[in-house]
Design a protein around this motif. Sequence first.
Motif, short mmCIF file in Angstrom:
data_model
loop_
_atom_site.label_atom_id
_atom_site.label_comp_id
_atom_site.label_asym_id
_atom_site.label_seq_id
_atom_site.Cartn_x
_atom_site.Cartn_y
_atom_site.Cartn_z
N ASN B 6 69.46 10.52 61.75
CA ASN B 6 70.64 10.52 61.84
C ASN B 6 71.15 11.17 62.22
OD1 ASN B 6 70.45 7.52 60.84
ND2 ASN B 6 71.40 6.85 59.41
N ALA B 7 70.77 12.09 61.64
CA ALA B 7 70.89 13.95 61.69
C ALA B 7 70.66 14.03 63.85
CB ALA B 7 71.22 14.53 60.60
N TYR B 8 69.42 13.50 63.50
CA TYR B 8 68.97 14.51 65.14
C TYR B 8 69.37 13.85 66.21
CZ TYR B 8 65.47 15.23 68.99
OH TYR B 8 64.74 15.69 70.24
N ARG B 9 69.46 12.21 65.83
CA ARG B 9 70.49 11.20 67.12
C ARG B 9 72.43 11.89 67.12
NH1 ARG B 9 71.49 5.60 65.08
NH2 ARG B 9 71.72 5.01 67.40
N ARG B 10 72.61 12.48 66.48
CA ARG B 10 73.83 13.15 66.19
C ARG B 10 73.62 14.76 67.12
NH1 ARG B 10 74.76 12.15 61.05
NH2 ARG B 10 74.16 14.71 60.12
N TYR B 25 83.27 22.30 78.22
CA TYR B 25 84.13 22.51 76.52
C TYR B 25 84.23 21.70 75.64
CZ TYR B 25 83.64 26.31 80.06
OH TYR B 25 83.40 27.39 81.07
N PRO B 26 83.67 20.83 75.31
CA PRO B 26 84.26 19.83 74.50
C PRO B 26 84.54 19.95 72.81
CG PRO B 26 81.88 19.68 74.30
CD PRO B 26 82.11 19.90 75.24
N ASN B 27 86.10 19.68 72.76
CA ASN B 27 86.54 20.50 71.42
C ASN B 27 86.32 19.19 69.96
OD1 ASN B 27 88.37 17.77 71.54
ND2 ASN B 27 89.73 19.41 72.27
N MET B 28 86.00 19.52 68.97
CA MET B 28 86.17 19.19 68.15
C MET B 28 85.88 17.28 68.21
SD MET B 28 84.14 18.53 64.79
CE MET B 28 83.50 20.34 65.09
N LYS B 29 87.39 16.97 68.43
CA LYS B 29 87.85 15.71 68.79
C LYS B 29 87.37 15.07 69.47
CE LYS B 29 92.08 13.99 69.45
NZ LYS B 29 93.49 13.48 69.99
N GLU B 30 87.10 15.58 70.58
CA GLU B 30 85.89 15.05 71.54
C GLU B 30 84.78 15.34 71.41
OE1 GLU B 30 88.19 16.27 75.58
OE2 GLU B 30 86.76 17.46 74.24
N LEU B 31 83.49 15.48 70.22
CA LEU B 31 82.80 15.12 70.28
C LEU B 31 82.64 14.34 69.42
CD1 LEU B 31 81.50 19.24 69.26
CD2 LEU B 31 80.91 17.96 71.04
N LEU B 32 83.44 14.58 68.19
CA LEU B 32 83.44 13.33 66.75
C LEU B 32 83.76 11.77 67.91
CD1 LEU B 32 86.65 14.70 64.36
CD2 LEU B 32 83.65 14.13 63.95
N ALA B 33 84.42 11.10 69.04
CA ALA B 33 84.73 10.04 69.71
C ALA B 33 83.20 10.01 70.45
CB ALA B 33 85.73 10.77 71.11
N ALA B 34 82.89 10.95 71.24
CA ALA B 34 81.47 10.43 71.14
C ALA B 34 80.24 10.40 70.61
CB ALA B 34 80.60 12.00 71.85
N LEU B 35 80.20 10.94 69.39
CA LEU B 35 79.36 10.19 68.60
C LEU B 35 79.99 9.22 68.16
CD1 LEU B 35 79.81 13.44 66.32
CD2 LEU B 35 77.78 12.60 67.50
N GLU B 36 80.68 8.58 68.20
CA GLU B 36 81.44 6.80 67.56
C GLU B 36 81.14 6.65 68.54
OE1 GLU B 36 85.57 6.70 67.02
OE2 GLU B 36 85.31 5.08 66.06
N GLY B 40 77.99 4.52 67.17
CA GLY B 40 79.24 3.60 66.84
C GLY B 40 78.85 3.75 65.38
N VAL B 41 78.84 4.92 65.17
CA VAL B 41 79.86 4.60 63.54
C VAL B 41 80.33 6.60 63.06
CG1 VAL B 41 77.76 4.49 62.02
CG2 VAL B 41 77.34 7.40 63.58
N ASN B 42 81.84 6.14 62.10
CA ASN B 42 82.34 7.26 62.52
C ASN B 42 81.39 8.85 61.69
OD1 ASN B 42 84.82 6.25 63.35
ND2 ASN B 42 84.88 5.17 61.50
N SER B 126 64.48 9.29 77.89
CA SER B 126 64.84 9.09 76.93
C SER B 126 65.69 10.86 75.56
CB SER B 126 63.30 9.21 75.43
OG SER B 126 63.27 9.93 75.11
N ASN B 127 64.76 11.57 76.00
CA ASN B 127 65.88 12.87 75.66
C ASN B 127 67.70 12.41 76.25
OD1 ASN B 127 63.65 13.98 74.22
ND2 ASN B 127 62.71 14.34 76.20
N ALA B 128 67.69 12.41 76.90
CA ALA B 128 68.65 12.44 78.11
C ALA B 128 69.78 10.95 77.51
CB ALA B 128 69.06 12.03 79.28
N GLN B 129 68.77 9.54 76.81
CA GLN B 129 69.53 9.03 76.81
C GLN B 129 70.67 8.88 76.30
OE1 GLN B 129 67.33 5.96 73.32
NE2 GLN B 129 66.86 4.65 74.72
N GLU B 130 71.44 8.90 75.78
CA GLU B 130 73.21 8.46 75.42
C GLU B 130 73.65 8.89 76.84
OE1 GLU B 130 70.96 10.37 73.80
OE2 GLU B 130 71.32 9.38 72.06
N LEU B 131 73.50 10.02 78.32
CA LEU B 131 73.68 9.95 78.97
C LEU B 131 73.12 8.75 80.02
CD1 LEU B 131 73.72 14.01 79.62
CD2 LEU B 131 75.53 12.90 79.51
#
Lengths: 139, 291
Positions: B6-10, B25-36, B40-42, B126-131
């Motif tokens: 899970n940590a690696y996925r984050r 320059y993503p801020n914390m709010k944007e990072l949290l939104a991207a993670l969610e 799919g988890v808070n 796969s290393n850039a799967q999120e993109l």
Amino acid sequence: MDKKRDLLLQLNVVRKPNTNLIILRAILSERHTRIDFGYFATDEYYRGGWIKMSPDSYLRTNSSEAKYKLKYTDDIPLAPARLDFESNKDWHYFSLFFEPIPKRSCKIDLIEVENPQDTDFNYYGIKIDLNNAEEIIKP
Amino acid sequence: MPINKNAYRRYKVIDACLRNKMRRYPNMKELLAALEEKLGVNTTAETVQKDIAVMKMLPPDGFDAPIKFNRTHLGYEYTNPDFSINGVSLNSYDVDSINEAIEVISAIGGSRVSEKFTHAIEKVLSNAQELNNKEVKRKIIETDYISEGRGFEHFDLLYSACRDRVPVSFIHYSYSRREFKALIIHPVLLKEFNNHWYVIGFSEAHQALRTFGLDRVKAPEPIYKVFQDTSSDVIDAYLNNVYGVYPLPNCTKEKITLHANAMITNYFRAQKIHESQHVEMREQGRFHHHF
């Protein structure tokens, strides 16, 4: 001769009188002896007829009485099942896998039926000359 | 300390955000939104801060990531813009470019290049799967290629044989002569013509270069044998003065002229049917096409 090597022989032997079945290659391995065939349908049947292989088929060599039984086939059904052609211009490639014969030069007979008719897939005196064999590169 | 999944996925999501040149320059709010969005988890800000701290640690605990909070832009950044926690550094442009290339290759016949290509490229991406998780795939390019051509299953083997100069034994069936033959060729080239693939090589039986349609090739087996190479000049000479892939045996080169009107000439001009083609304008709007 290294037993683990798979040896390939190009045969291209046509038999008579029915020349529409040809033995193309023999592959000798530790696991089996594979015989590759080509068959093309003839005008004898409007839709080309059918092919099948007797499960009792075997190989024998000229050096012993041993029978090397058919283990399985690739792309030809075992009788009583059969492959029906769709036209008299159809062609088909298939392989038979027998128990492994010894890896030495010899002559082999392929016996499908003990008292064959011309349409049975019997072949006699197929020359296995290991001097002309090629070694297959295994994956 | 091993990194849990899970940590690696984050980390990968954070890494992708920091490499996204469209949204720097993503801020914390944007990072949290991207993670969610991606996972799919808070996730809490505290977790993300810990993640960033771990990413900054030296291997094997972390990635030695050069993450810094940029006070001017009030967001996080990689001080080395080429950095990625994955060995292959792909930014969003790279991923988009690769995806576009894959789309083009797929359209013009990706399946011809076999699944090996797809596997390899998936590994890279796969290393850039999120993109890369664009779920809706809309076809942009279409060709007249029809998949599942007979014989194409041997493409990989014959390609490797051409590349590595390995002789191959195979069964060939001649449609015209209605004849089977076991042959050994020393393959040098795979060629496509009119949506059909052919292998060209020195045939031992013919003692010459020959062309074999892949649809008529069965059970190819690579064999240990000294390879009989064919030079590029010979291959060019074999193929250059031919329309298609089969040179006419025992024929010399001939000049061919086609007569066409102006309308048909548009098509000839738009797409040459042979390298040697050239057009000559004649009287009254007629054209001669020479080959």
